[in-house]
Design a protein around this motif. Structure first.
Motif, short mmCIF file in Angstrom:
data_model
loop_
_atom_site.label_atom_id
_atom_site.label_comp_id
_atom_site.label_asym_id
_atom_site.label_seq_id
_atom_site.Cartn_x
_atom_site.Cartn_y
_atom_site.Cartn_z
N THR A 15 -15.35 15.55 -86.32
CA THR A 15 -16.28 16.39 -87.07
C THR A 15 -17.45 16.82 -86.21
N THR A 16 -18.00 15.91 -85.45
CA THR A 16 -19.14 16.23 -84.58
C THR A 16 -18.74 17.29 -83.55
N LEU A 17 -17.57 17.12 -82.95
CA LEU A 17 -17.09 18.10 -81.98
C LEU A 17 -16.84 19.44 -82.65
N ALA A 18 -16.21 19.44 -83.82
CA ALA A 18 -15.93 20.69 -84.52
C ALA A 18 -17.22 21.44 -84.86
N GLN A 19 -18.24 20.71 -85.28
CA GLN A 19 -19.53 21.36 -85.59
C GLN A 19 -20.11 22.04 -84.36
N GLN A 20 -20.04 21.36 -83.22
CA GLN A 20 -20.55 21.94 -81.96
C GLN A 20 -19.75 23.18 -81.58
N VAL A 21 -18.43 23.11 -81.72
CA VAL A 21 -17.58 24.26 -81.38
C VAL A 21 -17.90 25.44 -82.30
N ALA A 22 -18.00 25.19 -83.60
CA ALA A 22 -18.31 26.26 -84.55
C ALA A 22 -19.67 26.89 -84.25
N GLN A 23 -20.66 26.07 -83.94
CA GLN A 23 -21.99 26.60 -83.60
C GLN A 23 -21.93 27.48 -82.37
N ARG A 24 -21.19 27.06 -81.36
CA ARG A 24 -21.09 27.84 -80.13
C ARG A 24 -20.35 29.15 -80.37
N LEU A 25 -19.30 29.11 -81.16
CA LEU A 25 -18.56 30.35 -81.47
C LEU A 25 -19.45 31.34 -82.21
N THR A 26 -20.21 30.84 -83.16
CA THR A 26 -21.13 31.71 -83.91
C THR A 26 -22.18 32.30 -82.98
N ALA A 27 -22.73 31.47 -82.09
CA ALA A 27 -23.74 31.94 -81.14
C ALA A 27 -23.17 32.99 -80.19
N ARG A 28 -21.87 32.94 -79.94
CA ARG A 28 -21.22 33.89 -79.03
C ARG A 28 -20.77 35.16 -79.76
N GLY A 29 -21.10 35.26 -81.03
CA GLY A 29 -20.81 36.48 -81.77
C GLY A 29 -19.54 36.46 -82.60
N HIS A 30 -18.88 35.34 -82.69
CA HIS A 30 -17.72 35.22 -83.58
C HIS A 30 -18.28 35.02 -84.99
N ILE A 31 -18.39 36.10 -85.72
CA ILE A 31 -19.10 36.10 -86.99
C ILE A 31 -18.36 35.30 -88.07
N ALA A 154 -17.51 20.15 -76.16
CA ALA A 154 -17.37 21.44 -76.84
C ALA A 154 -17.24 22.57 -75.81
N ASP A 155 -18.05 22.53 -74.76
CA ASP A 155 -17.96 23.55 -73.72
C ASP A 155 -16.60 23.51 -73.03
N ALA A 156 -16.09 22.32 -72.75
CA ALA A 156 -14.77 22.18 -72.11
C ALA A 156 -13.68 22.74 -73.01
N LEU A 157 -13.74 22.41 -74.28
CA LEU A 157 -12.76 22.91 -75.24
C LEU A 157 -12.77 24.43 -75.25
N LEU A 158 -13.95 25.02 -75.36
CA LEU A 158 -14.04 26.48 -75.46
C LEU A 158 -13.62 27.17 -74.16
N ARG A 159 -13.86 26.55 -73.03
CA ARG A 159 -13.39 27.13 -71.75
C ARG A 159 -11.87 27.26 -71.76
N VAL A 160 -11.19 26.21 -72.18
CA VAL A 160 -9.72 26.25 -72.21
C VAL A 160 -9.25 27.22 -73.29
N TRP A 161 -9.84 27.18 -74.45
CA TRP A 161 -9.48 28.09 -75.55
C TRP A 161 -9.68 29.54 -75.14
N GLU A 162 -10.81 29.84 -74.51
CA GLU A 162 -11.09 31.23 -74.13
C GLU A 162 -10.14 31.74 -73.04
N ARG A 163 -9.68 30.87 -72.15
CA ARG A 163 -8.72 31.28 -71.12
C ARG A 163 -7.45 31.83 -71.74
N ARG A 164 -7.12 31.36 -72.93
CA ARG A 164 -5.92 31.86 -73.62
C ARG A 164 -6.11 33.28 -74.11
N HIS A 165 -7.34 33.77 -74.16
CA HIS A 165 -7.63 35.09 -74.72
C HIS A 165 -8.00 36.13 -73.66
N VAL A 166 -7.85 35.77 -72.40
CA VAL A 166 -8.23 36.71 -71.34
C VAL A 166 -7.04 37.56 -70.98
#
Length: 166
Positions: A15-31, A154-166
């Motif tokens: 849950t703690t990790l998911a909250q951080q990931v969601a906050q970062r996605l929102t901050a990056r413009g994923h509305i 959270a940053d590590a997770l998003l780096r790997v996740w975002e590589r899938r979208h490049v």
């Protein structure tokens, strides 16, 4: 758009990790970011979400998967934190299509024990004790919640996740 499914044993830090990931996605413009926490969804189901034996856990996991898939189909990003250590749930999520990203969050038993002792113990059979966990067969990412601070995870997770979208 996407489902980020964070799974692991109780008190691993999902849950703690998911909250951080969601906050970062929102901050990056994923509305359209929605967080689906297994315990919160279970509470929202009332009587339908009661029980911790395998059948009840599967029913709740299927409900969470349906909510996340629906949000993703509608163009959002669903960030899920749930134990749901069942092969049929993981396979169903993959078969549903779309962008499914599975994260196994591991945690040393001693750290989990400390975290569990610090909060109210859940009643009923616990996965990893009375119920055998079915670890994901091929998670997209494995993280150890004791290896780094949550923001770094959270940053590590998003780096790997975002590589899938490049």
């Amino acid at each position: 758009m996407s489902v980020i499914w964070i799974t692991g044993l109780a008190a691993s830090g999902k849950t703690t990790l998911a909250q951080q990931v969601a906050q970062r996605l929102t901050a990056r413009g994923h509305i359209e970011v929605a967080a689906f926490d297994g315990d919160a969804v279970r509470r929202s189901l009332g009587a339908a979400g009661q029980g911790y034996a395998r059948p009840q856990r599967l029913a709740v996991a299927r409900h969470i998967a349906a909510l996340a898939a629906g949000h993703s189909r509608d163009g959002g990003c669903a960030v899920v934190s749930t134990i749901s250590l069942f092969h049929e749930i993981h396979a169903g999520n993959r078969a549903a299509g779309g962008d499914y990203f599975e994260v196994l969050l591991e945690c040393a038993p001693q750290l989990r024990a400390q975290r569990l002792a610090a909060r109210d113990a859940q009643t009923g059979p616990q996965v990893g004790h009375e119920l055998t966990p079915e670890w994901p067969r091929s998670p997209h990412l494995r993280l150890d919640s004791g290896a780094a601070p949550v923001p770094a995870l959270a940053d590590a997770l998003l780096r790997v996740w975002e590589r899938r979208h490049v």
